[in-house]
Design a protein around this motif. Structure first.
Motif, PDB file in Angstrom:
ATOM      1  N   THR A 136       7.023  -3.948 -11.405  1.00  0.00           N
ATOM      2  CA  THR A 136       5.898  -3.430 -10.632  1.00  0.00           C
ATOM      3  C   THR A 136       4.679  -3.263 -11.528  1.00  0.00           C
ATOM      4  O   THR A 136       4.792  -3.130 -12.748  1.00  0.00           O
ATOM      5  N   ARG A 137       3.522  -3.252 -10.868  1.00  0.00           N
ATOM      6  CA  ARG A 137       2.248  -3.063 -11.576  1.00  0.00           C
ATOM      7  C   ARG A 137       1.254  -2.418 -10.623  1.00  0.00           C
ATOM      8  O   ARG A 137       0.992  -2.967  -9.538  1.00  0.00           O
ATOM      9  N   PRO A 138       0.691  -1.254 -10.958  1.00  0.00           N
ATOM     10  CA  PRO A 138      -0.329  -0.656 -10.092  1.00  0.00           C
ATOM     11  C   PRO A 138      -1.562  -1.545 -10.012  1.00  0.00           C
ATOM     12  O   PRO A 138      -2.034  -2.075 -11.032  1.00  0.00           O
ATOM     13  N   ALA A 196      -4.363   1.704   4.654  1.00  0.00           N
ATOM     14  CA  ALA A 196      -4.643   0.506   3.867  1.00  0.00           C
ATOM     15  C   ALA A 196      -5.889  -0.212   4.363  1.00  0.00           C
ATOM     16  O   ALA A 196      -6.620  -0.824   3.581  1.00  0.00           O
ATOM     17  N   PHE A 197      -6.114  -0.189   5.672  1.00  0.00           N
ATOM     18  CA  PHE A 197      -7.321  -0.725   6.299  1.00  0.00           C
ATOM     19  C   PHE A 197      -7.987   0.408   7.056  1.00  0.00           C
ATOM     20  O   PHE A 197      -7.310   1.273   7.614  1.00  0.00           O
ATOM     21  N   SER A 198      -9.307   0.398   7.114  1.00  0.00           N
ATOM     22  CA  SER A 198      -9.981   1.398   7.936  1.00  0.00           C
ATOM     23  C   SER A 198      -9.830   1.022   9.402  1.00  0.00           C
ATOM     24  O   SER A 198      -9.778  -0.160   9.764  1.00  0.00           O
ATOM     25  N   CYS A 199      -9.722   2.044  10.235  1.00  0.00           N
ATOM     26  CA  CYS A 199      -9.617   1.855  11.693  1.00  0.00           C
ATOM     27  C   CYS A 199      -8.495   0.890  12.044  1.00  0.00           C
ATOM     28  O   CYS A 199      -8.676  -0.055  12.818  1.00  0.00           O
ATOM     29  N   PHE A 200      -7.317   1.115  11.478  1.00  0.00           N
ATOM     30  CA  PHE A 200      -6.180   0.213  11.682  1.00  0.00           C
ATOM     31  C   PHE A 200      -5.104   0.931  12.475  1.00  0.00           C
ATOM     32  O   PHE A 200      -4.517   1.912  12.009  1.00  0.00           O
ATOM     33  N   SER A 201      -4.867   0.453  13.675  1.00  0.00           N
ATOM     34  CA  SER A 201      -3.770   0.992  14.478  1.00  0.00           C
ATOM     35  C   SER A 201      -3.217  -0.131  15.333  1.00  0.00           C
ATOM     36  O   SER A 201      -3.939  -0.721  16.140  1.00  0.00           O
ATOM     37  N   PRO A 202      -1.947  -0.498  15.139  1.00  0.00           N
ATOM     38  CA  PRO A 202      -1.357  -1.585  15.921  1.00  0.00           C
ATOM     39  C   PRO A 202      -1.410  -1.273  17.410  1.00  0.00           C
ATOM     40  O   PRO A 202      -0.947  -0.209  17.845  1.00  0.00           O
ATOM     41  N   ARG A 207      -2.332   3.547  -5.333  1.00  0.00           N
ATOM     42  CA  ARG A 207      -2.803   3.196  -3.986  1.00  0.00           C
ATOM     43  C   ARG A 207      -2.193   1.880  -3.509  1.00  0.00           C
ATOM     44  O   ARG A 207      -1.796   1.753  -2.365  1.00  0.00           O
ATOM     45  N   TRP A 208      -2.179   0.889  -4.396  1.00  0.00           N
ATOM     46  CA  TRP A 208      -1.504  -0.390  -4.122  1.00  0.00           C
ATOM     47  C   TRP A 208      -0.636  -0.725  -5.320  1.00  0.00           C
ATOM     48  O   TRP A 208      -1.064  -0.565  -6.470  1.00  0.00           O
ATOM     49  N   LEU A 209       0.566  -1.201  -5.042  1.00  0.00           N
ATOM     50  CA  LEU A 209       1.534  -1.507  -6.083  1.00  0.00           C
ATOM     51  C   LEU A 209       2.002  -2.950  -5.926  1.00  0.00           C
ATOM     52  O   LEU A 209       2.482  -3.338  -4.855  1.00  0.00           O
ATOM     53  N   PRO A 264       0.838  -1.205   0.000  1.00  0.00           N
ATOM     54  CA  PRO A 264       0.000   0.000   0.000  1.00  0.00           C
ATOM     55  C   PRO A 264       0.868   1.247   0.000  1.00  0.00           C
ATOM     56  O   PRO A 264       1.930   1.279   0.624  1.00  0.00           O
ATOM     57  N   LEU A 265       0.413   2.275  -0.695  1.00  0.00           N
ATOM     58  CA  LEU A 265       1.164   3.528  -0.780  1.00  0.00           C
ATOM     59  C   LEU A 265       0.296   4.682  -0.303  1.00  0.00           C
ATOM     60  O   LEU A 265      -0.924   4.693  -0.512  1.00  0.00           O
ATOM     61  N   ALA A 266       0.941   5.655   0.322  1.00  0.00           N
ATOM     62  CA  ALA A 266       0.227   6.855   0.755  1.00  0.00           C
ATOM     63  C   ALA A 266      -0.204   7.660  -0.464  1.00  0.00           C
ATOM     64  O   ALA A 266       0.450   7.628  -1.514  1.00  0.00           O
ATOM     65  N   GLN A 267      -1.301   8.368  -0.314  1.00  0.00           N
ATOM     66  CA  GLN A 267      -1.803   9.183  -1.405  1.00  0.00           C
ATOM     67  C   GLN A 267      -0.748  10.216  -1.815  1.00  0.00           C
ATOM     68  O   GLN A 267      -0.178  10.916  -0.989  1.00  0.00           O
TER      69      GLN A 267
END
Length: 849
Positions: A53-55, A385-391, A65-67, A26-29
């Protein structure tokens, strides 16, 4: 901005050279534009070459967004290396001399010839034999077309149909051949597909259905002209067995587990097909070795060169075979046995083989236990990359319960052994052990399959991202492949509401018998659902988000196709098929009950879509498809469905949501709508549709705080009062936690309820003997994340424009008029779509039930 990185850990004590690594990052906007130069480097500064690589998807600003990233890795035994992705020009150009070997069509129908630099060649020949053991001719639809070509590999695809001796279609095939520019590696993905519909008389789906097709074997021969000896290594770590003149043949008959002859392996005649435990290795017809679970590498050598092969998940996808003889290595995807193979209507199966054009096949030996690349959890969080994701800093009570899923004594991998959830049709699915909870302890366990109920794939993907534990990846990967092949009904020829749909779990508290993964069996005189004895794919059991993440995290095209396939099915099932008769039936089944409801004073009947998990799953699937095909209008349709389901001034009491058996579905619906809010926030799209959805959800969240109670508080109203209902209460806690973020005026009340319900769930389940049941764990996995998510929402995400927060009050008269207009529009569409041939076809399919 967070620089993407990948952690490679060698944990088997192997020296790895040119091991193929492929994953999605996943890549940041804004981090990487589509054509922007980029390169890979190890953390010590060494450049990774070659790489490709391939988007996989894009942000709204068209940044990636994902590579997908693919490259060869070199690792010393027990070494850990970190690879980083830089958005800059590479400082080194890989030599142009490194190219894939040229290929050309082979001599047989379905073959391809690979030309080597020394003038030698390898012929890859695929063969399917019919029940009479006759080789089938081929009709091509696509013949070795290049579908991807880059610095690291080139991929070619062939599709078509195997024909019977009479020239009619027998079974479709699809084959991908991936040729790598280093390591002398070739990957082969070969699949068979039965596009016919099942007849499923009475809504029953047992083996032996008239829509099934049968064949004797499907195999791949890799021919090397100059070969003088052959060998097979049954398992990693053992010495290979050589032969100069005689053929070596290894056959995996069963899983080799304690329950290798489980009733899970019944054929259409109700006979268990497995004849002995494990594998046998033959030299000609003599057994020279045997064991339980083989992961063989086989090869031929001669003239200073060699050919080695590996079939992935060899014992897990039994029956399977591998053979080495003079001049040829054979891979038996479906080896010849006494019994025919049956592919059910709409069923497919794809398997993966590896070929290395070297003498010893060192890379293949390592691929028996490949390295699992890991993206750090912090990167997933920073890139949304996931909603509401915090380790979490420390595992909490929910984490402790979820950890049971990896327990060596009662975890998902251990449960496979109970009913021997192996064999090509079963491998990857989950044993639905909760369906046996009412059996006496001395009663044989039911054969029950979970399929992807409550989106186990998504739960596994999220836990892998969170922990980096390869076991979660294994569970995700195995199940995603199973679902994409077996659980989705790949046909155009059945009912609109069935075609390309997802089969749900096998029947509650009953044995699956010969229905395999298709719910209803003729051996069960009645279903556990009162008044229901048959049926097919249903919107209440469609889960596509895990498949979306599997595509993003692995680049699997079958998972991507499955998401779009399911979204199309859900759209067709909810919006109706074309034609007058189809629209008349829709009026009878959906519109007339709505009209009756509003005439009775319940103005919620004005909404087109029911307030159920089926609608929630519909919205969710549309959201998934919109992330892959943003230009196709999937998001617009999702917003239309939301508006036609919920409103900010609904009469909630008329919904009957506190009737647990029928009302609990609304929790899934509200969760899907809440996910929509997160997606709009991520895309910085705070528009009128967002405001309408937020206002509607606030209306329901505030009602929940005042009215909801644990389901088991009224256990006397439940048909099966077990602790699955306790796990379902976790959905309420998760909704309240998110409500606190979106409705700050009532944050304290929401937080209090979220804490209260989360504590209730964990305390009850920790003390429950049911806590490790598959269904309970998957509910926790699916809803994990928001319960411990700490963040703030931009103030604009809370703003509500008064003109957008209220609808015109729905009186009985207005509601009645609106439903009548909708009925008229539906009939009008049906008349415009009327075609005699279309109506005859629709009626024929209905009458064939």
């Amino acid at each position: 901005m967070s620089r993407p990185s990948v952690v490679l850990r060698e944990e088997q004590g192997f020296s790895r050279t040119s091991e193929p690594i492929q994953l999605g990052i996943p890549l940041a906007q804004g981090y990487l534009q589509d054509e922007q130069p980029h390169c890979l480097k190890y953390s010590d500064g060494e450049l990774v070459t070659p790489f490709q690589t391939r988007p996989l998807s894009y942000w709204p600003d068209n940044s990636v967004r994902w590579l997908q990233v693919a490259f060869p890795a070199g690792l010393a035994p027990n070494q850990t290396r970190v690879v980083e992705l830089f958005n800059e020009k590479p400082c080194f150009k890989y030599p142009d001399s490194r190219v894939v070997p040229p290929v050309q069509a082979g001599e047989s129908d379905l073959s391809i010839r690979i030309m080597l630099p020394n003038g030698d060649c390898r012929d890859l020949e695929f063969e399917l034999k019919d029940p009479l053991n006759t080789s089938c001719p081929v009709r091509f639809e696509k013949k070795w077309v290049v579908v991807e070509d880059g610095a690291y590999f080139s991929r070619r695809r062939s599709e078509g149909v195997f024909l019977t001796s009479a020239g009619t279609d027998l079974v479709r095939f699809f084959i991908d051949i991936q040729l790598f520019k280093v390591g002398e590696l070739i990957r082969v993905d070969a699949g068979l597909h039965n596009p016919r519909r099942a007849v499923h008389k009475g809504g029953l789906w047992d083996l032996g259905d008239p829509g099934s097709v049968y064949f004797k074997s499907f195999s791949l021969n890799i021919r090397q002209m100059d070969s003088r000896s052959q060998w097979i290594r049954p398992q990693h770590g053992v010495e290979p067995i050589f032969s100069e003149n005689e053929a070596l043949f290894l056959h995996q008959e069963s899983s080799g587990g304690e329950n290798w002859n489980s009733n899970n392996h019944l054929n259409r005649d109700g006979v268990v097909t497995t004849k002995y435990r494990g594998f046998r290795l033959f030299r000609n017809s003599e057994v020279i070795d045997h064991g339980y679970r083989a992961s063989p590498v086989a090869g031929v050598t001669g003239g200073g060169s060699g050919t080695c092969v590996l079939l992935s998940n060899f014992w897990q996808n039994f029956p399977s075979s591998i053979k080495a003889e003079k001049g040829c290595v054979n891979i038996g995807f479906y080896p010849e046995t006494d019994l025919d193979n049956e592919l059910q209507g709409g069923e497919q199966k794809c398997q993966t083989a590896w070929i290395q054009l070297t003498r010893d096949g060192e890379t293949l030996r390592n691929l028996q236990s490949p390295v699992t690349p890991v993206v750090p959890a912090e990167h997933y969080a920073k890139t949304k990359a996931f909603s509401c994701f915090s380790p979490p800093e420390e595992p909490d009570e929910v984490d402790a319960l979820i950890a049971l899923g990896l327990s060596p004594d009662e975890g998902f991998l251990k449960k496979r052994e109970i009913i021997d959830e192996y064999g090509w049709r079963n491998f990857g699915d989950l044993y639905a052990d909760h369906e046996c909870m009412y059996l006496p302890s001395d009663h044989p366990r039911f054969i029950t399959h979970y399929n992807n109920q409550y989106d186990a794939i998504y739960g596994f993907a999220r836990q892998f991202a969170l922990t980096g534990d390869r076991r979660w990846f294994e569970l995700m990967d195995d199940l995603a492949k199973h679902v994409a092949d077996i659980d989705i009904y790949h046909t155009d020829d059945d009912r609109t509401e069935y075609n390309h749909g997802m089969f749900w779990h096998t029947d509650h508290y009953l044995d699956a018998h010969t229905a395999t993964h298709r719910t209803y069996s003729r051996f069960n005189s009645t279903s556990s659902i009162p008044g229901q004895t048959g049926g097919g794919p249903a919107a209440e059991h469609c889960y596509s988000t895990g498949l979306l993440y599997h595509f993003w995290m692995t680049g699997s095209e079958s998972s991507r196709s499955a998401v779009i396939e399911l979204a199309t099915w859900m759209r067709n099932a909810h919006e109706g098929s074309k034609g007058l008769l189809a629209q008349v039936l829709a009026v009878k089944k959906t519109d007339l009950p709505r009209l009756k409801k509003v005439l009775g004073g319940n103005t919620n009947g004005v909404y087109r879509y029911p307030f159920t998990r089926g609608t929630g799953n519909y919205i969710n699937t549309l959201l998934d498809a919109s992330l892959l095909e943003p230009e196709k209008g999937w998001l617009d349709l999702a917003e239309s469905v939301i508006r036609s389901t919920i409103g900010p001034i609904d009469n909630i009491e008329q919904r009957g949501l506190l009737n647990a058996e029928t009302g609990w579905h609304y929790l899934v619906l509200l969760s899907a709508m809440t996910r929509y809010l997160w997606m709009k926030l991520d895309n910085n799209a705070i528009d009128e549709s967002y405001q309408y959805t937020l206002a509607s959800l606030r209306h329901y969240w505030r009602w929940m705080v005042k009215n909801e109670r644990p389901f088991m508080d009224a256990s006397e109203n439940l048909e099966f009062p077990n602790d699955t209902w306790v796990a379902q209460d976790f959905r309420k806690a998760v909704l309240m936690k998110q409500a606190a973020l979106f409705d700050t005026a009532h944050r304290e009340k929401y937080e209090e309820k979220a804490s209260e319900w989360s504590h209730y769930v964990t305390q009850k389940l920790q003390a429950s003997e049911e806590r490790s049941f598959t269904r309970i764990l998957i509910i926790l996995l699916q809803n994990y994340g928001p319960h411990n998510f700490q963040t703030s929402i931009p103030e604009k995400g809370h703003l509500l424009s008064p003109k957008n927060t209220h609808r015109m009050a729905l009186t009985k008269a207005r509601s009645t008029l609106r439903v009548l207009v909708q009925i008229g529009c539906r009939i009008g569409r049906g008349l415009m779509q009327f075609r005699p041939s279309r109506e005859r076809s629709w009626l024929k399919i209905r009458l064939e039930r």
